[in-house]
Design a protein around this motif. Structure first.
Motif, short mmCIF file in Angstrom:
data_model
loop_
_atom_site.label_atom_id
_atom_site.label_comp_id
_atom_site.label_asym_id
_atom_site.label_seq_id
_atom_site.Cartn_x
_atom_site.Cartn_y
_atom_site.Cartn_z
N UNK A 59 57.52 -105.92 -6.97
CA UNK A 59 56.91 -104.65 -7.36
C UNK A 59 56.03 -104.83 -8.60
N UNK A 60 55.05 -103.94 -8.80
CA UNK A 60 54.22 -104.01 -10.01
C UNK A 60 55.07 -103.90 -11.27
N UNK A 61 54.57 -104.46 -12.35
CA UNK A 61 55.31 -104.50 -13.60
C UNK A 61 55.68 -103.11 -14.10
N UNK A 62 54.80 -102.12 -13.87
CA UNK A 62 55.10 -100.78 -14.38
C UNK A 62 56.35 -100.20 -13.72
N UNK A 63 56.62 -100.56 -12.47
CA UNK A 63 57.84 -100.11 -11.80
C UNK A 63 59.06 -100.88 -12.30
N UNK A 64 58.87 -102.16 -12.54
CA UNK A 64 59.96 -102.98 -13.06
C UNK A 64 60.41 -102.45 -14.42
N UNK A 65 59.46 -102.06 -15.26
CA UNK A 65 59.79 -101.54 -16.58
C UNK A 65 60.63 -100.28 -16.48
N UNK A 66 60.29 -99.40 -15.56
CA UNK A 66 61.07 -98.16 -15.38
C UNK A 66 62.46 -98.46 -14.84
N UNK A 67 62.54 -99.47 -13.98
CA UNK A 67 63.81 -99.80 -13.32
C UNK A 67 64.79 -100.51 -14.24
N UNK A 68 64.27 -101.32 -15.13
CA UNK A 68 65.12 -102.21 -15.93
C UNK A 68 65.99 -101.44 -16.94
#
Length: 415
Positions: A59-68
């Protein structure tokens, strides 16, 4: 899943009936215990989150940031829950009261909405924020998060439900749907027999899908195409700090700045140094023709679509405007009615901006990143409403209630 969803709805209704009569002290004790449970179960929560992160590595980094999730973010979630416990309980508060011509004593009192459904994407903090606010305001909540955060959401739900069981409160006050499919989400949107209100949180695409498909009443939370306008009287150092914070601190969230408007009288003096700082921070700059002429070939030409796009990324579109009036007009045409800022030392301009800009939150000399329930002192938020009915802006406890009229008489009949 239809039968299971019906059962979830029935369970939520039964729980909501009990929650509506629960004493404030009991609710606060549960919330404090839930906060501590998040800390105690931190390792297990992070393990579940790691499963989701491994599955979402494409997934794009912006989604990873929200998920983490991190230890710090779990602590923030726990502190938010504790803050909700300290806030006044809106349930039972009186909006107004009077005696009518017939001698009836009429009181308008706040009561829970009932059963609240939340549809959201890969943001596990929403699971905790929504559960805390709904529980304190006497509502049962049905949570449907994105598939990317499924393991994390299920674990967070299990931790909070265990606390409810320990305190002998209805565990179905908080339910996390285990099937994150679009079909289940669509059925939830139409669960009118059990849901009193539905609140979507996420991208503009998700929110519009819910608005169009739901038969349950929807409180629309909005995408954040947020602007900062730098007025001709602005303090340059202040403006730079606000812009760098609003764009770079956490670009993946809805209250980050996406567009920069600069008065033409200061553009040549202000923009070159700012552009260098933004590039150093990794921001891709796009601009109108005047910006391109001023800053050169490193500026990506802005298209018509750029002015309406929420990037949620390190991308910023810049426009040079001839006046405050032009800035306000541009914001009202292209903004999503979320959060807008003016940087100025001119009091009249600041007051005009506050009055004329159509948005849920309008700032003078401050970052748009403050549009947040925790920052506003709500402990958490159920979402940021960009509509104008019932609730607008960060939604805390009062926005999760409705009112009913309690009318006391002594035998009156209408003539």
């Amino acid at each position: 899943m239809t039968a299971e969803l019906e059962q979830i709805g029935k369970q939520a209704q039964a729980a909501a009936f009990k929650l509506g009569q629960l004493a404030t002290t009991a609710k606060n004790q549960v919330l404090q215990a839930m906060a501590q449970a998040l800390r105690t179960e931190q390792t297990a929560i992070l393990t579940a989150n790691q499963q989701d992160l491994l599955a979402a590595d494409n997934l794009p980094q912006k989604f990873i940031d929200r998920l983490r999730l991190t230890s710090e973010r779990i602590e923030q979630m726990a502190q938010g829950m504790e803050q909700v416990a300290t806030l006044p309980d809106p349930v039972g508060t009186v909006e107004r009261g009077w005696v009518n011509h017939a001698g009836l004593r009429i009181v308008q009192q706040h009561v829970p909405l009932g059963v609240v459904g939340i549809i959201y994407e890969a943001r596990p903090n929403v699971t905790v924020d929504a559960a805390a606010l709904c529980f304190k305001s006497g509502n049962a909540v049905i949570l449907r998060g994105g598939k990317e955060a499924l393991q994390t959401n299920l674990k967070l739900g299990a931790v909070m439900r265990q606390v409810l069981a320990d305190f002998k409160q209805p565990v179905n006050a908080i339910q996390v749907i285990s099937d994150p499919s679009h079909e289940t989400a669509k059925r939830l949107m139409q669960l009118t027999k059990y849901l009193d209100v539905l609140i979507p949180r996420g991208s503009s695409r998700l929110i519009q899908a819910v608005v169009k498909q739901a038969t349950v009443p929807v409180i629309e939370t909005g995408a954040g195409n947020c602007h900062v306008y730098v007025d001709e009287s602005a303090d340059f150092a202040m403006a730079e700090n606000i812009i760098l914070n609003a764009k770079c601190q956490r670009p993946s969230v809805c209250n980050s700045m996406e567009k920069l408007l600069v008065h033409e009288k200061i553009a040549a003096a202000f923009l070159p140094e700012l552009a260098n700082k933004l590039r150093t921070a990794g921001v891709e700059l796009r601009g109108d023709e005047k910006v391109q002429q001023l800053l050169g070939s490193t500026i990506v030409p802005a298209t018509a679509a750029d002015w309406d796009t929420e990037y949620n990324d390190l991308i910023l579109a810049i426009k040079i405007v001839p006046s405050l009036t032009a800035a306000i007009s541009h914001i009202n045409q292209h903004g999503t009615k979320h959060s807008e800022t003016i940087v100025t030392q001119n009091y009249e301009n600041s007051e005009h901006f506050l009055t004329a800009v159509d948005a849920a939150a309008v700032y003078v000399n401050a970052s748009t990143r403050f549009t947040d329930g925790f920052e506003y002192g709500f402990g958490a938020e159920i979402g940021i409403s960009t509509q104008k009915l019932h609730a607008r802006g960060p939604m805390g406890l009062p926005e999760l209630t409705t009112t009913k009229y309690l009318v006391r008489g002594n035998g009156q009949i209408r003539k």
